[in-house]
Write a protein that holds these residues in place. Structure first.
Motif, PDB file in Angstrom:
ATOM      1  N   ILE A  31      65.226 -16.797  81.967  1.00 48.94           N
ATOM      2  CA  ILE A  31      64.663 -18.292  82.289  1.00 48.94           C
ATOM      3  C   ILE A  31      63.507 -17.940  83.466  1.00 48.94           C
ATOM      4  O   ILE A  31      63.579 -17.173  84.470  1.00 48.94           O
ATOM      5  CB  ILE A  31      65.609 -18.940  82.978  1.00 48.94           C
ATOM      6  N   GLY A  47      58.778 -18.131  82.378  1.00 51.03           N
ATOM      7  CA  GLY A  47      57.893 -17.465  81.649  1.00 51.03           C
ATOM      8  C   GLY A  47      56.813 -17.080  82.284  1.00 51.03           C
ATOM      9  O   GLY A  47      55.670 -16.755  81.825  1.00 51.03           O
ATOM     10  N   GLY A  94      53.113 -18.739  83.903  1.00 49.72           N
ATOM     11  CA  GLY A  94      53.432 -19.097  85.117  1.00 49.72           C
ATOM     12  C   GLY A  94      52.160 -18.990  86.126  1.00 49.72           C
ATOM     13  O   GLY A  94      50.962 -19.567  85.614  1.00 49.72           O
ATOM     14  N   LEU A 121      43.308 -20.165  87.256  1.00 49.55           N
ATOM     15  CA  LEU A 121      44.226 -20.943  88.389  1.00 49.55           C
ATOM     16  C   LEU A 121      45.293 -20.273  89.022  1.00 49.55           C
ATOM     17  O   LEU A 121      45.729 -20.854  90.160  1.00 49.55           O
ATOM     18  CB  LEU A 121      44.953 -22.180  87.579  1.00 49.55           C
ATOM     19  N   ALA A 162      64.132 -15.509  86.268  1.00 49.79           N
ATOM     20  CA  ALA A 162      62.763 -15.008  86.769  1.00 49.79           C
ATOM     21  C   ALA A 162      62.140 -16.075  87.385  1.00 49.79           C
ATOM     22  O   ALA A 162      60.910 -16.325  86.981  1.00 49.79           O
ATOM     23  CB  ALA A 162      61.802 -14.427  85.458  1.00 49.79           C
ATOM     24  N   LEU A 199      70.525 -22.895  90.450  1.00 48.82           N
ATOM     25  CA  LEU A 199      71.208 -22.538  89.301  1.00 48.82           C
ATOM     26  C   LEU A 199      72.527 -21.708  89.513  1.00 48.82           C
ATOM     27  O   LEU A 199      73.248 -21.836  88.520  1.00 48.82           O
ATOM     28  CB  LEU A 199      70.272 -22.070  88.065  1.00 48.82           C
TER      29      LEU A 199
END
Ligand SMILES: Cc1cc2nc3c(=O)[nH]c(=O)nc-3n(C[C@H](O)[C@H](O)[C@H](O)COP(=O)(O)OP(=O)(O)OC[C@H]3O[C@@H](n4cnc5c(N)ncnc54)[C@H](O)[C@@H]3O)c2cc1C
Length: 397
Positions: free
Chosen positions: A9, A11, A40, A58, A234, A243
């Motif tokens: 989980i 990217g 990310g 960015l 991740a 979670l």
């Protein structure tokens, strides 16, 4: 429900590098990313103008010859040929609307008196402010150097552990000291995600994880359902903590102790002739609404320049827009293209090493749950990949 050996989980580079190791080991691996693009904080949106591509960063922008684990993956993905040097343009201060060199702002006598401490003082157990104010002098630290440090994670770094800010690592002698990639850092993310055997699903905002009969069941807001024997988180610590609440409350609470800062990153592309600012790698602003402006002048382009403003959170669009035009000395109509992104960066504190030891003690013996990210050994790209590598070793060990 789609069945896997491993579901990752998140990217960003942490999740992608762990997925890479799993796929190389022949495991059926699926990676789920909330956003509609992969990477990310590896975010290099491409702007197509007159048939030519222009990109800006960015998020992360520089890799080093000491990023050996990253380089192994880059080579494994066949990307080594797209490594390019960064032009030598200066990192500068931006004070009262003017660019100032770092050296011009330092109190040289104070520096000369303090710098021998570099050979006496150890970073271990000291905060950034207590260590570096002894190395460069208190006034130099407060007025100049602290602002450079703050610009790295876009937040105040006085209380960060000194040994987690900048690490000395062994360098690869055959590599450029610092570098980027022909199409920016996000090309690394794209290359990993294209690795054969890796399933990548974007726009998957994972909102539920259940553990039943030796399998994790993972569900996303859009209705996606996946199951796996091994689950990798991740994501930022707050997301992982939330979670894990239902299935690993101790670990969830432990992760819940960490804090992070949001960075509001806004990039603008302008035609070269419209900006008078001399070429810079970055502007560091001591007391402004942004921490830094990272420029694309490190990879010069014939027609365009790009500037990414890393703003303090909570500003409205008008404030950000007017500060961008003031700093660049242009009217708003001269901005050809804008891109925005929110990055999350951990707020590390003294005592983080102990926190990390406890994390690993809580994970011990549980090979079905792996945790990676930029809040373990440090936030640099190589720290993320190293954490993924050691978590993968735990899975295989
Ligand atoms: C502005 C900036 C500049 C930087 N510059 C450098 C640099 O030059 N060199 C360097 O070494 N380091 C740099 N860093 C640090 C480094 O880039 C980051 O620490 C690293 O890229 C973080 O990777 P990550 O995968 O851990 O986290 P991220 O890149 O934040 O990835 C986490 C991913 O998880 C996803 N996610 C979150 N919640 C969910 C969910 N519920 N379901 C599914 N997915 C979810 C997010 O969308 C995100 O894509 C920089 C960081 C920033 C912010």
């Amino acid at each position: 429900m789609m069945q896997n050996d491993v579901v990752v989980i998140g990217g960003g580079i942490s999740g992608l590098s762990l997925a890479y190791y799993c796929v190389q080991a022949g495991m059926k691996t699926t990676l789920l990313e909330k956003n509609d693009t992969i990477g990310g904080s590896f975010a290099s949106p491409q702007y197509n103008a007159h048939g030519k591509n222009f990109w800006m960063e960015l998020g992360a922008h520089t890799c080093y010859s000491s990023y050996q684990n990253l380089l192994d993956i880059v080579e494994g993905c066949g990307l080594k040929d797209s490594i390019i040097p960064r032009a030598k343009v200066p990192f500068t201060l931006f004070v009262n609307g003017k660019i100032k060199s770092i050296v011009s702002q330092l109190h040289i006598l104070e520096l000369l008196v303090s710098v021998p401490n570099l050979f006496k003082l150890k970073k271990t157990g000291l905060s950034v402010s207590s260590y570096y104010s002894k190395i460069v002098g208190e006034r130099n630290y407060r007025e100049v150097i602290s602002h450079f440090f703050n610009a790295v994670p876009s937040q105040k770094t006085d209380d960060f552990p000194a040994d987690m800010m900048f690490k000395s690592r062994e360098k690869r002698k055959d590599m450029l000291k610092n570098y980027t990639f022909t199409n920016g850092l996000q090309s690394v993310a794209r290359a990993i995600s294209a690795k054969s055997g890796l399933n990548v699903f974007t726009s998957q905002d994972v909102n539920s994880v259940v553990y039943k009969d030796g399998l994790y069941e993972i569900r996303s807001a859009g209705g996606g359902e996946y199951s796996a024997k091994t689950l990798v988180f991740a994501t930022p610590s707050s997301v992982t903590s939330k979670l894990l609440k239902g299935i690993q409350p101790d670990i969830a609470n432990h992760l819940g102790q960490l804090k992070a800062a949001d960075v509001d990153s806004v990039g603008v592309i302008v035609r070269k002739e419209n900006v008078k600012l001399k070429p810079v790698a970055a502007l560091i602003a001591p007391n402004d609404v942004f921490f830094s402006v990272v420029s694309r002048d490190t990879v010069p382009d014939d027609n365009y320049r790009g500037f990414v403003f890393h703003f303090k959170p909570g500003l409205d669009e008008k404030t950000k827009r007017s500060r961008i035009t003031e700093v660049l000395g242009i009217g708003f109509s001269k901005i050809e293209h804008t891109e925005s992104k929110q990055n999350t960066v951990p707020t590390l504190r003294l005592g983080h090493h102990e926190w990390l030891e406890k994390t690993d003690a809580l994970l011990k013996g549980n090979k079905s749950l792996l945790l990676t990210g930029n809040y373990f050994g440090g936030m640099a790209i190589e720290d993320c990949v190293s954490r993924s590598k050691s978590e993968f070793a735990r899975l295989k060990g």
